[in-house]
Design a protein around this motif. Structure first.
Motif, short mmCIF file in Angstrom:
data_model
loop_
_atom_site.label_atom_id
_atom_site.label_comp_id
_atom_site.label_asym_id
_atom_site.label_seq_id
_atom_site.Cartn_x
_atom_site.Cartn_y
_atom_site.Cartn_z
N PRO A 105 0.84 -1.19 0.00
CA PRO A 105 0.00 0.00 0.00
C PRO A 105 0.89 1.25 0.00
CG PRO A 105 0.08 -0.95 2.19
CD PRO A 105 0.84 -1.88 1.29
N GLY A 106 0.28 2.39 -0.29
CA GLY A 106 1.02 3.65 -0.20
C GLY A 106 1.77 4.04 -1.45
N ILE A 107 1.65 3.25 -2.51
CA ILE A 107 2.28 3.61 -3.78
C ILE A 107 1.18 3.74 -4.84
CG2 ILE A 107 4.57 2.65 -3.29
CD1 ILE A 107 3.80 0.15 -4.82
N ASP A 108 1.30 4.73 -5.70
CA ASP A 108 0.28 4.96 -6.71
C ASP A 108 0.43 4.08 -7.94
OD1 ASP A 108 -1.13 6.86 -5.26
OD2 ASP A 108 0.12 8.50 -6.00
N GLU A 109 1.67 3.74 -8.27
CA GLU A 109 1.93 2.92 -9.45
C GLU A 109 2.94 1.84 -9.10
OE1 GLU A 109 3.04 5.41 -12.73
OE2 GLU A 109 1.07 6.37 -12.79
N PRO A 110 2.45 0.64 -8.81
CA PRO A 110 3.39 -0.43 -8.46
C PRO A 110 4.31 -0.80 -9.62
CG PRO A 110 1.14 -1.27 -8.60
CD PRO A 110 1.06 0.20 -8.80
N ARG A 111 5.57 -0.97 -9.30
CA ARG A 111 6.54 -1.45 -10.28
C ARG A 111 6.54 -2.97 -10.25
NH1 ARG A 111 10.32 1.95 -6.94
NH2 ARG A 111 10.46 -0.13 -6.12
N LEU A 112 7.10 -3.57 -11.25
CA LEU A 112 7.14 -5.03 -11.30
C LEU A 112 7.90 -5.60 -10.12
CD1 LEU A 112 7.65 -5.59 -15.13
CD2 LEU A 112 5.55 -5.83 -13.79
N ASP A 113 8.96 -4.93 -9.68
CA ASP A 113 9.72 -5.47 -8.56
C ASP A 113 9.04 -5.19 -7.21
OD1 ASP A 113 10.37 -2.79 -8.65
OD2 ASP A 113 12.52 -3.09 -8.46
N ASP A 114 7.91 -4.48 -7.20
CA ASP A 114 7.10 -4.34 -5.98
C ASP A 114 6.21 -5.56 -5.75
OD1 ASP A 114 7.95 -1.72 -5.31
OD2 ASP A 114 6.48 -0.85 -6.70
N LEU A 115 5.97 -6.33 -6.80
CA LEU A 115 5.04 -7.47 -6.72
C LEU A 115 5.66 -8.67 -6.02
CD1 LEU A 115 3.68 -7.36 -10.38
CD2 LEU A 115 2.42 -6.72 -8.30
#
Length: 162
Positions: A92-102
């Motif tokens: 949570p807390g990010i507007d656009e998840p990056r692939l390495d956030d997954l």
């Protein structure tokens, strides 16, 4: 003609309280009378009318092109029956998840998860032709609090949970 999407492989790990902590909590059976715990404290359905229902899903192959978040409520999911399943999440807390956030987690039988407000997610995914899940969210979550981010549009990929 549209270019085919690249495949982004997302490895699966078995969920633990520590690895899932940035996204929410895991809940396992406990003895009746057990005092209230910090794991239960993340639950927040105060933003509207709670909706507790059995959600039936069909054919959830482990791949996706978008993730969703709910900003007004936590969401609790648990499979009905003695089966495992998988979910992909980003913090949570990010507007656009990056692939390495997954991250992708294998949820064992008799285990529920409560995702924090704003946790991006895709799934549940499972091997059976269909499965039922206990779902606790708000009555209008899928109407007024359903925010999507398209990974195919942003990064030209479809994510495959491997």
């Amino acid at each position: 003609m549209t270019e085919p999407l690249a495949t982004h492989s997302l490895p699966v790990e078995t969920v633990t309280a520590e690895t899932f902590a940035p996204f929410g909590v895991i809940l396992r059976p406990m003895a009746d009378g057990t005092p209230f715990t910090a794991e239960e404290a993340v639950l927040d359905v105060s933003g509207g009318i709670p909706r507790f229902y059995l959600m039936s899903l069909d054919d959830k192959a482990p791949e996706f092109t978008r993730v969703t978040r709910h900003l007004e409520t936590t969401q609790t999911l648990m499979a009905v029956g003695d089966v495992e399943w998988t979910i992909a999440v980003a913090p949570p807390g990010i507007d656009e998840p990056r692939l390495d956030d997954l991250r992708a987690f294998r949820i064992p039988p008799r285990t529920a998860i409560t995702m924090r407000k704003g946790t991006w997610h895709a799934g549940p995914f499972f091997a059976e032709p269909s499965m039922d899940f206990v779902n606790l969210e708000l009555d209008d979550t899928n109407v007024s609090d359903h925010h999507n981010f398209r990974l195919d549009d942003a990064y030209g990929v479809r994510v495959v949970v491997a």
